[in-house]
Design a protein around this motif. Sequence first.
Motif, short mmCIF file in Angstrom:
data_model
loop_
_atom_site.label_atom_id
_atom_site.label_comp_id
_atom_site.label_asym_id
_atom_site.label_seq_id
_atom_site.Cartn_x
_atom_site.Cartn_y
_atom_site.Cartn_z
N ALA A 814 0.86 -1.18 0.00
CA ALA A 814 0.00 0.00 0.00
C ALA A 814 0.90 1.23 0.00
O ALA A 814 1.65 1.44 0.96
CB ALA A 814 -0.92 0.01 1.22
N ASN A 815 0.85 1.98 -1.07
CA ASN A 815 1.64 3.21 -1.22
C ASN A 815 0.67 4.38 -1.32
O ASN A 815 -0.12 4.45 -2.26
CB ASN A 815 2.52 3.11 -2.47
N TYR A 816 0.74 5.29 -0.33
CA TYR A 816 -0.28 6.33 -0.21
C TYR A 816 0.37 7.71 -0.22
O TYR A 816 1.42 7.94 0.40
CB TYR A 816 -1.07 6.14 1.09
N ASP A 817 -0.28 8.62 -0.93
CA ASP A 817 0.15 10.01 -1.01
C ASP A 817 -0.71 10.84 -0.05
O ASP A 817 -1.89 11.10 -0.31
CB ASP A 817 -0.02 10.53 -2.45
N PHE A 818 -0.11 11.23 1.11
CA PHE A 818 -0.85 12.00 2.11
C PHE A 818 -1.08 13.44 1.67
O PHE A 818 -2.03 14.08 2.13
CB PHE A 818 -0.10 11.97 3.45
N THR A 819 -0.24 13.97 0.81
CA THR A 819 -0.38 15.35 0.37
C THR A 819 -1.69 15.56 -0.39
O THR A 819 -2.43 16.51 -0.15
CB THR A 819 0.81 15.76 -0.52
N ARG A 822 -4.50 10.38 -1.88
CA ARG A 822 -4.81 9.43 -2.95
C ARG A 822 -3.89 8.22 -2.85
O ARG A 822 -2.76 8.30 -2.35
CB ARG A 822 -4.66 10.08 -4.32
N GLU A 823 -4.39 7.11 -3.33
CA GLU A 823 -3.60 5.89 -3.38
C GLU A 823 -2.71 5.93 -4.62
O GLU A 823 -3.19 6.16 -5.73
CB GLU A 823 -4.51 4.66 -3.43
N LEU A 824 -1.45 5.68 -4.43
CA LEU A 824 -0.53 5.59 -5.56
C LEU A 824 -0.48 4.15 -6.11
O LEU A 824 -0.45 3.95 -7.31
CB LEU A 824 0.88 6.02 -5.14
N GLN A 845 -3.97 -2.11 -8.15
CA GLN A 845 -4.55 -0.85 -8.60
C GLN A 845 -3.47 0.23 -8.50
O GLN A 845 -2.83 0.36 -7.47
CB GLN A 845 -5.76 -0.48 -7.74
N TRP A 846 -3.30 0.98 -9.57
CA TRP A 846 -2.22 1.96 -9.58
C TRP A 846 -2.59 3.13 -10.50
O TRP A 846 -3.46 3.01 -11.36
CB TRP A 846 -0.92 1.32 -10.04
#
Length: 901
Positions: A814-819, A822-824, A845-846
């Motif tokens: 799970a790679n997440y963009d907090f800025t 959104r999910e990366l 999903q990407w």
Amino acid sequence: MAPRKTLLRQQIRQVMASGLAPRAPWIALLGTLASAQPLHANDTHAQWNCQPSADGQAWSCNTVQVEGPAYKRPQHARGRSATVTSAPVATNKPRHLPAAQVDWVAQEQLSKEQVKSMTPGCCGRYIEPPLTHEDAELDPAKAPLRASADRSELLQEITAVLEGDVLLTQGHRKLQADRIELNQETDIATLEGDIRLREPGLLLTGSRAELNVDQGYAHIDNASYLVHEQEIRGDASRLSRRNDETLVLEGGTFTRCEPDSDTWYLRGAELTLDPVNEVGTGRHVRLEVKGVPVLYTPWISFATGDRRTSGFLFPSISSSDSGGIDIATPYYFNLAPDYDLTLTPRFISDRGEMLEVETRHLSRWFETKLSGAYLAKDEGGDDEDLQDLIDEGLISEEEARPYLDEDRWLVAVDHRGGWDQPWYSRVDYTRVSDEDYFRDLDTASLEVNSQTHLRQQGTLGYRSDHWHGQLRAEEYQTLSSTASTPYKQLPRVNVDGLYQFGSLQLSLGHEYTSFDHRDKDSDQIVTGERARLEYGLHWDKQWAWGFFKPGVMVKSLSYELDDEHLAAGANDSPSFTVPQASVDMGLFFEREGALFGDHYVQTFEPRLYYFYSEFENQDELIDATSTGGDINFDSSDLTFTYSQLFRDSRYAGGDRIDDDDRLSVGLTTRFLEPASGREMFSASLGQIIYFDDRAVDLHLRSEDVLANDQLDSSEFAAQVSARIGQNWRLSSDVIWDENNSNKVTRGSASLRYRDDQWRLFNLSYRYVRKDPVIDSGDADGDGNISELLDRNIEQGDMSLSWPIAGNWSMVARANYDFTHNRELETLFGVEYNSCCYRWRLVARQWLDNDLVDVIDSLDLEKDQGIFFEFQLKGLGGIGNKVTGILADSIYGYREREQNIK
């Protein structure tokens, strides 16, 4: 020397003429006394009585009862029972079992050492029992033939019949059966009933067989076989073992699965296995999975071990949105021990036919790999996501299929030379027809560099005791329209010297580079030549308690620039020379302590690094091009970290000689294990103190740099690393700005787990503070078209590869963009790893970053996919995308794949 057969006949006649012939002449010949079944109590026993006939041409034999017990046979006559405490052995199992079941030992019966050597996913392993009979260490050609049986009979003087628990041994060859006929005229042994033939690394079983005792070849009906080292097994209606140890199977099977498993196997009209050269071939072969035929080939060649062999490799089958079904069928040519070739025809349903080729060569001094691929007249692909963008009017048909009817190709060279020589060579060259080659086509069988910048580099070098010379040519192909293209270096010459006079060290650095650029005319880019000299003299004194290293240096930089695209009045041959000085010193303190009963050694290591570089005005390089650009061939600002505290330049590259007058202060403490010296924990903190303003810059003139307020100290740089137990690792880097925001400006932290079973868990966080920019669009979709756009990078990443139960494992990321909330990338999958096959199923999903050039990066659509990969161990795999996805997504997964098969 008399033939072996003649000698056998002479020995038989000598034994029989002596009047000492036992129940069968073969038994006496073989040095074994086999007792018949007792007819009465132990006070009498049966014995052969043989007398010559009246004409002296034959023997007349009958049995008589003799007082006393029977002669006790030597222990080796029927083989000693092997004593194995860690696992049962084959001699304890019935002879009617197939070969694989005879030597298979379940995991719960194995020792700890044997469990560690098991193939991953298996529930046991093959244990070959030791051969303990007499002469077991000899080659059969050099050993006598020994035999024993419950009953024996001589037929027509030339055939010995042995019945009931028959055992033949000849060197390391051991044969068991219910009945054997030995013909001394032909040296042929005919065996019947529960046959078991064992040699080191090989076990054969069957119901009937013919064996040439002298030559060693055999024919076995209703056979099964097991090759221990390669862990291959199978059966055949008829098995022939040649005297060169090759096995020929008629109506046979081949698999690496555990006993009683029919997960997959090859079944052919004829299979030939060469255990010595580890190669197999087959005619009219089909691959069956769970008994269901899934693939047929009229001929196949395959490896039975790790050795190289010519033949078809297992095909690769995959599917993608842009290409459709992709089928690749590699054929491997083992041309010679030092070179080979692989041809891979590919069919891509939405793009056409293509061919990949790879050849390798290995010599005493060189290792070279040449790769190439070609697709004629690309059919353009059929990506539904692109079609949706066309329908929405976001891109045109030409943008969606830019390579329609275009030829697409790849060329790659990977060369390393100069093993154990003072000279060396290196070629790293990869070039493709277009920037989207890897995105659209990837590779089916080639191992080539597929980064966004493809390096094309060739290097020749020479090393001596004091000098190191290198000649290099280098350029890059850029595969991203948003990335700049680096300069070509054609050539770059380095000649560096290093002399040591006790603690005095003299360094002499020389560099000459000719820079060129493919877009120099269209983009009015300045090219030219650059020379750099770096001389240094240091006194490097070290003690157990510290070190002291003062030094003086001089750096010189000069150019010869092509004036075609220089600004009017610009100097085409600027040069600069700057003297420098430095002092690097540090102390080592240590103390012993204990925490929770564990002893440790703690160190405290203060370090000071003073660096002075005279200011030399280099404004001639600023705004020196006709377009107002700077002369900057290969330089950039270094990202500030703790390790940058002790460098003698704040730039990467050679286009500036920076001025400086600074003192770097660093403090480090470590906790070490007293016995091993292994580091368990370390923490470092440092800062740079500036005594004067810096004036040299990559893009600004000196006066403009000095007009800006400069700080008297840098940000604080800290780094921490810790070993938690045997398997956990913690690391962190932090940059803290006390002067402006009093906040963290950059930071990263990671927590990683890896054990001996290659269980992986990774948790990481990354943060970079950036100034916001004014957004003139509607990036957030809230109707506001003029607002500050947050450019901070704040991302979290979690990934793992972990066993669930039995042979099941899970993978996740799970790679997440907090800025931007959104999910990366989100990924989850399962893996099943058995003894003979492995499969993976992954849902992913990407963000479709491939479309970032045509739509706003914050409006990117999410792609979704389900990926399946199936691997038949020892034969091949279907699909290769899953392995690549997991290796890129999970830290440590690539190393896991290299260690777990």
